[in-house]
Design an enzyme around this catalytic site. Structure first.
Site, mmCIF file in Angstrom:
data_model
loop_
_atom_site.group_PDB
_atom_site.id
_atom_site.type_symbol
_atom_site.label_atom_id
_atom_site.label_comp_id
_atom_site.label_asym_id
_atom_site.label_seq_id
_atom_site.Cartn_x
_atom_site.Cartn_y
_atom_site.Cartn_z
ATOM 1 N N GLY A 218 -13.429 -8.230 0.895
ATOM 2 C CA GLY A 218 -13.005 -7.678 2.244
ATOM 3 C C GLY A 218 -12.949 -8.701 3.419
ATOM 4 N N GLU A 254 -16.852 -11.055 -4.120
ATOM 5 C CA GLU A 254 -15.700 -10.811 -5.102
ATOM 6 C C GLU A 254 -14.288 -10.684 -4.114
ATOM 7 O OE1 GLU A 254 -17.460 -7.456 -7.344
ATOM 8 O OE2 GLU A 254 -17.122 -6.052 -5.850
ATOM 9 N N GLY A 256 -10.612 -10.558 -3.112
ATOM 10 C CA GLY A 256 -9.332 -10.573 -3.653
ATOM 11 C C GLY A 256 -8.187 -10.984 -2.670
ATOM 12 N N ARG A 257 -7.769 -10.285 -1.649
ATOM 13 C CA ARG A 257 -6.644 -10.455 -0.780
ATOM 14 C C ARG A 257 -6.875 -11.942 -0.226
ATOM 15 N NH1 ARG A 257 -3.569 -6.460 1.962
ATOM 16 N NH2 ARG A 257 -5.048 -5.037 1.595
ATOM 17 N N CYS A 332 16.540 4.835 0.522
ATOM 18 C CA CYS A 332 17.183 5.787 1.369
ATOM 19 C C CYS A 332 16.108 6.181 2.216
ATOM 20 C CB CYS A 332 17.811 6.658 0.439
ATOM 21 S SG CYS A 332 19.073 5.821 -0.304
ATOM 22 N N TYR A 361 -2.104 -7.688 -3.326
ATOM 23 C CA TYR A 361 -1.715 -6.343 -3.029
ATOM 24 C C TYR A 361 -0.079 -6.202 -2.595
ATOM 25 C CZ TYR A 361 -6.643 -5.719 -2.640
ATOM 26 O OH TYR A 361 -7.945 -5.774 -2.952
HETATM 27 C C1 LIG Z 1 -10.872 -4.041 -3.662
HETATM 28 C C2 LIG Z 1 -12.225 -4.458 -4.000
HETATM 29 C C3 LIG Z 1 -12.632 -5.971 -3.754
HETATM 30 C C4 LIG Z 1 -11.701 -6.946 -3.116
HETATM 31 O O1 LIG Z 1 -11.317 -6.406 -1.932
HETATM 32 P P1 LIG Z 1 -10.390 -7.430 -1.082
HETATM 33 O O2 LIG Z 1 -10.242 -6.682 0.264
HETATM 34 O O3 LIG Z 1 -9.177 -7.587 -1.798
HETATM 35 O O4 LIG Z 1 -11.186 -8.904 -0.935
HETATM 36 C C5 LIG Z 1 -13.866 -6.155 -4.077
HETATM 37 N N1 LIG Z 1 -14.932 -5.328 -4.441
HETATM 38 C C6 LIG Z 1 -14.451 -4.003 -4.805
HETATM 39 C C7 LIG Z 1 -15.687 -3.121 -5.355
HETATM 40 C C8 LIG Z 1 -13.119 -3.578 -4.628
HETATM 41 O O5 LIG Z 1 -13.007 -2.330 -4.553
#
Ligand SMILES: *Cc1c(COP(=O)(O)O)cnc(C)c1O
Length: 399
Positions: A218, A254, A256-257, A332, A361
């Site tokens: 996050g 952990e 991601g984004r 459309c 994403y």
């Molecule tokens: C989606 C998710 C992440 C990654 O979140 P980001 O906003 O992409 O950093 C990490 N842990 C869990 C449990 C998630 O569901």
């Protein structure tokens, strides 16, 4: 990058282009900022492109997966990399597969899921974290995860301890939290501080040997100011201070984004330009069925215009100058908007538009089959030099 994008033949558009040296540099920067006792997992659901995963392997401690499909994919793509399996609603088949595949961690979402795991375990062992839905105030964030269907209320943890008591194969290593998405470094640190204080006192009360806490992902990504990347050095310094109060704990994150958003570009071209009731619209090849991010997050996707001088038609080339333009796709629906009323110096039919921050994403959350347009082509740029690139420079390389 700019050359690569400019040289792509027209019939390869739309295209996703991944900047692998940029990604490598970025993940090195993240790792360098983190103290030793912080382990970095990459949340594969942000983008599980095989070359993206392979580029990250070796720089991350492992991968977080949230389905049996992601588990199989990560195992096949980066064999041997540690995998933590999380996410709500795991099926009995998925839990069995995770046990068979030797998932390094299982993030348990509920008492029922724990009971399922115990029933499926046999004589195997598994290391688990219990995911807690801690009621903390996370302030104004892009996406609050707490209070939803994720993890369990703190009161349910005691029931889980009872379930695990007679099952020595389930080894409780600690707790898992993923409470908010879109936080910058300082609010994130406040949250981690609260979470660890709570986890520490919970473990002391229950006599639990707390080895590990995963505080989730996050970390914020600012789509309105691409160069303003998440302040990893500030996070690392803050975590070092916090961890000094928890001398025996390993912390995991952990994200991601914030890891992969910057490495991807969605490159397309202007098919048509029109003025509708006083507003300029550029219709682009492709659209939000390839790049759903701006529709999902309700933002303007940042982009660069790459002029294309070829104009084979005998009529005057349609063009807009110095006016706000809305960039839409071929779908459309009025929701197919990639960027709204952005001031542009000049845009012509045939010019290319490269959308930045399309590495997380993006393609993988898009509704590809809607309207049955051809899929984009995929290109991975890798100079193989492996030179670190600062987090913001590859955003500017396009201009
Ligand atoms: C989606 C998710 C992440 C990654 O979140 P980001 O906003 O992409 O950093 C990490 N842990 C869990 C449990 C998630 O569901």
């Amino acid at each position: 990058m700019y050359d690569l994008v400019a040289e792509l033949p027209d019939d390869e558009l739309p295209a996703y282009v991944y900047d692998l040296p940029g990604l490598r540099g970025h993940v090195r920067t993240i790792r360098a900022a983190l103290p030793d006792r912080v382990e970095l997992l990459y949340a594969a659901k942000a983008n599980s492109d095989p070359l993206v995963l392979r580029t990250l392997a070796g720089h991350v401690h492992g991968f977080e997966v949230a389905s049996g499909g992601e588990l199989d994919h990560v195992r096949a793509t980066v064999p041997g990399a540690p995998v933590a399996f999380g996410g709500p609603g795991k099926t009995p088949q998925e839990l069995s597969r995770a046990l068979d595949a030797g998932a390094e961690r299982l993030h348990v979402e509920s008492e029922h899921e724990l009971r399922l795991l115990a029933a499926l375990l046999g004589d195997r062992t598994v290391d688990v974290l219990l995911r807690v839905n801690l009621p903390v105030d996370v302030g104004r964030v892009a996406l609050a995860m707490g209070g939803g269907p994720f993890g369990m209320d703190p009161a349910q943890l005691d029931r889980c301890l009872e379930v695990m008591e007679p099952v020595p194969g389930i080894r409780l290593r600690g707790l898992h939290f993923h409470l908010a998405s879109g936080l910058q470094a300082q609010p994130h640190l406040l949250l981690v501080d609260k979470v660890l204080a709570w986890a520490g006192s919970w473990a002391r009360d229950r006599g639990v040997d707390l080895r590990e806490v995963n505080v989730g992902g996050g970390m914020g990504v600012d789509y309105t100011h691409p160069p303003r990347v998440f302040d990893w050095p500030a996070l690392g310094a803050g975590l070092r201070r916090i961890l000094a109060r928890h001398p025996h704990l390993t912390l995991r994150i952990e994200p991601g984004r914030s890891v992969t958003a910057y490495c991807g570009w969605y490159v397309t071209q202007v098919l048509d330009l029109k003025s509708s009731r006083g507003h300029a619209f550029a219709v682009l090849r492709g659209g939000t069925h390839h790049l759903r991010t701006p529709a999902a997050k309700q933002h303007d996707q940042p982009f660069e215009v790459i002029p294309d001088e070829t104009w084979p038609r005998p009529w005057k080339r349609p063009e807009v100058r110095d006016e706000p333009v809305t960039l839409v796709g071929q779908l459309c629906t009025p929701k197919d908007v990639l960027a709204s009323r952005i001031m542009i110096e000049r845009l012509r039919v045939g010019d290319r538009v490269a959308f930045a921050m399309a590495g997380a994403y993006a393609w993988n959350i898009s509704h590809h089959t809607f309207l049955m347009h051809p899929h984009p082509t995929f290109h991975h740029f890798d100079d193989d030099a492996g030179e670190p690139v600062a987090g913001d420079t590859y955003v500017r390389q396009m201009s």
